[in-house]
Write a protein that holds these residues in place. Sequence first.
Motif, PDB file in Angstrom:
ATOM      1  N   TYR A 189      -6.327   4.698   0.438  1.00 13.79           N
ATOM      2  CA  TYR A 189      -6.700   4.316   1.803  1.00 13.79           C
ATOM      3  C   TYR A 189      -7.580   3.068   1.778  1.00 13.79           C
ATOM      4  CZ  TYR A 189      -8.869   4.435   6.421  1.00 13.79           C
ATOM      5  OH  TYR A 189      -9.337   4.094   7.662  1.00 13.79           O
ATOM      6  N   ASN A 190      -8.556   3.051   0.882  1.00 10.42           N
ATOM      7  CA  ASN A 190      -9.438   1.890   0.776  1.00 10.42           C
ATOM      8  C   ASN A 190      -8.671   0.637   0.355  1.00 10.42           C
ATOM      9  OD1 ASN A 190     -11.703   3.367   1.516  1.00 10.42           O
ATOM     10  ND2 ASN A 190     -12.199   3.923  -0.600  1.00 10.42           N
ATOM     11  N   CYS A 211      -6.639  -0.583   3.366  1.00 11.48           N
ATOM     12  CA  CYS A 211      -7.514  -1.236   4.350  1.00 11.48           C
ATOM     13  C   CYS A 211      -7.948  -2.616   3.873  1.00 11.48           C
ATOM     14  CB  CYS A 211      -8.745  -0.361   4.621  1.00 11.48           C
ATOM     15  SG  CYS A 211      -8.355   1.155   5.532  1.00 11.48           S
TER      16      CYS A 211
END
Length: 802
Positions: free
Chosen positions: A730-731, A734
């Motif tokens: 997810y990081n 993003c």
Amino acid sequence: MSSAIKRVAVLGAGVMGSSIAAHLANVGVPTYLLDIIPPELSEEDRRKGLSKESPAFRNRFAAKGLETALKASPPAFFSAKNARLITIGNIEDHLGWLSEADWMIEAAPERLEIKQALFATLESIRRPGTLVSSNTSGIPIRLLAEGRSADFRRHFLGTHFFNPPRYMKLLELIPGPDTLPEVMQRMAVFAEGTLGKGIVFAKDTPNFIANRIAAFGFFTAVQLMIEGDYSIEEVDRLTGSAIGRPKTATFRTADLVGLDTIVHIAANIADALSDPQERAVYTIPPFLLEMVKRGWLGEKAGQGFYKRIKGVEENEILVLDLKTMEYRPRQPVAFPSLDMARGIEDPAERLGALAYADDRAGRYIWPLLRETLLYGAHRIAEIADDIISVDHAMKWGLGWELGPFELWDALGVEKATARMTHEGRTLPPLVTALLRTGARSFYRRETGRQYVFDLGAATQVEIPERPGFIHLRTLHERQRVVVSNPGASLLDLGDGIACLEFHSKNNSVGYDILQMMRTSLQQCAERFDALVIGNQGRHFCVGANLMAILFEAQEENWDDIELMIRAFQDANMALKLFEKPVVAAPFSMTLGGGCEICLHAARVRAAAETYIGLVEAGVGLIPAAGGCKEMLLRSLDGIPDGAEVDLLPFVRHAFETIAFAKVSTSAKDAQRLGYLRRSDSVTMNQDRLLHDAKQVALGLVAEGYTPPQPRDDIKVLGTRAIAATQTQLYNMKCGGYISDHDERIAGKLAGVLAGGDVVPGTLVSEASLLDLEREAFLSLCGERKSQERMQHMLKTGKPLRN
């Protein structure tokens, strides 16, 4: 005279000197890298507060050379850690170090007086019997040794490496008038066995063998371009892979070499030649002199025959128009004969089709080949002792698929000579001598033996077999095939060892190979003591048959895909659990399924230049023939028994290696990544790889090999690993580092390496991990974006980021 070369000194830390030092360090040889002391402090030296007595100043050139080698692309080192074997210094302060060297190699600028002065200095410190050589590309060896003592001259020779030394196989060895034969042999044994080089013995003539013929070929190509009004891009299209030469062809290669270097080489050759007609070939055309005058020297200057400019989305490559001396966009090049020959894989057949084509392509290729072949045949007695040396030099040093005399055979000696005679060319004595014997080719194969035309005997003689070399083609010809199908064969290597050879297109794994893997184990169980998996193609194996997978996915034949993957898993597990040792012998590209086969072998004997990796993520998939399972096991097996440690970093290592499709830059790097174990071994000379793998297999048999048992005690992290990976992904998404589909692929991979959606600490079996691999693979095959990635790879050879 001791035969061991345990320590080497390289004198001259330029590109070649530092790269040679790096390769010596690659094979574990401690090396001194020395250069001169800079004449003056630089502005940077002054900013650092250095004085002329500071070691950092006095060793600056050598330090810069080592730094250049560490930053080289492609890498000069197998591993940056190897640089620790190199000690830098300067020739004044550290001359005494050289008394410890068993071999001193000079790599100073190509000026006779500089080299002679350096050798005079070396003689003052050199121990009797120490080898001394020059890496000159063309200065006569006899001149370099002038004025030296008898012992120096007896132990002095030329050692001409080709750039970059790590990757280019050729090493030309050139004796001086007083060089001892045992010195030549000592160097040949070390360079071939330890450095992995292909040795060619050259005579002390202008620019030796490879550069002599290559320079003639370049200036002939230029002259034909001018006479026929061909463009630069047309010539490069005609003189690259189409005729079995490197893709860089003529002018891109010139840019890489450097136009000033080419002018220097031509001047050296011309000055050393006595034949006015031959000297005329090396006349520098006006446009080349003008380019050098303008500083358009090629890659190192940012422009030469080509110029790369930055575009909005990607760089654009412009080409020089020699009529206007201005750069312009490249134009499409099309020739009917080239289009027709594109599908011909055999280089000899392809060359014949192009050389005799009656179009603009044939009218360029034929005279280029004609003049090059005539030149090599005319000069053979001057530059080499045999035609094999000339062919090896051009293949190993210049990347030709066929050497000059192999080219004669490919074109047909009778057919080519008839046309040459009709066109008024004088045939070389060597060619007329061949035809007088009734022979119709320079080489001949017969019942597993190869013959070559001998210059002295004026007849074809058998090429002796060399100990330590196994040729699978010879085994085929000698009826040593146990069983075979279109994709693979099982051969008898002798001494109770069998060899499973892949020979499908690109050695990709399909049903034929999977079937032969099963058959090989059955035959080995009954008739042999061990199995080697190896071949002598361009690459060991590029993975599973991607086109077949894509076709089945587009047709939604999920049962067929599952059957294929299960068959591959079963074959690899059978290899792993086989009662007798299985040794894999990978080299060059060993990707995807090829890597997975190696991961299941009892041992791996890899060529030094092995580029191995699980690259399935690049085509929208994950490894599913046991690759994920084996990488997880290797990561966890690094934990000592009974140690209470967090498993997550170990699982993360396997995850990142697979998710980022990491490919090793060498066999040593493969050990760092975990594709090879520390117990796996490396062969420097790829020609010896199958022999060395056979010896490993014999060793395992002698030790009393015990196969592993299926694992059902693999501790996995389950939901904890999945959650941690989801956060990481997810990081990254993003941050713009990965796409949505990258995240989906990686998520599937994480689920496999976690052992599924289970409680942390659960014990699982190899079979359950294989089930997870298969399920994830099938799921991704159904994804539109994964199919787009597969299609893009098949069409362009490059991964798609979607």
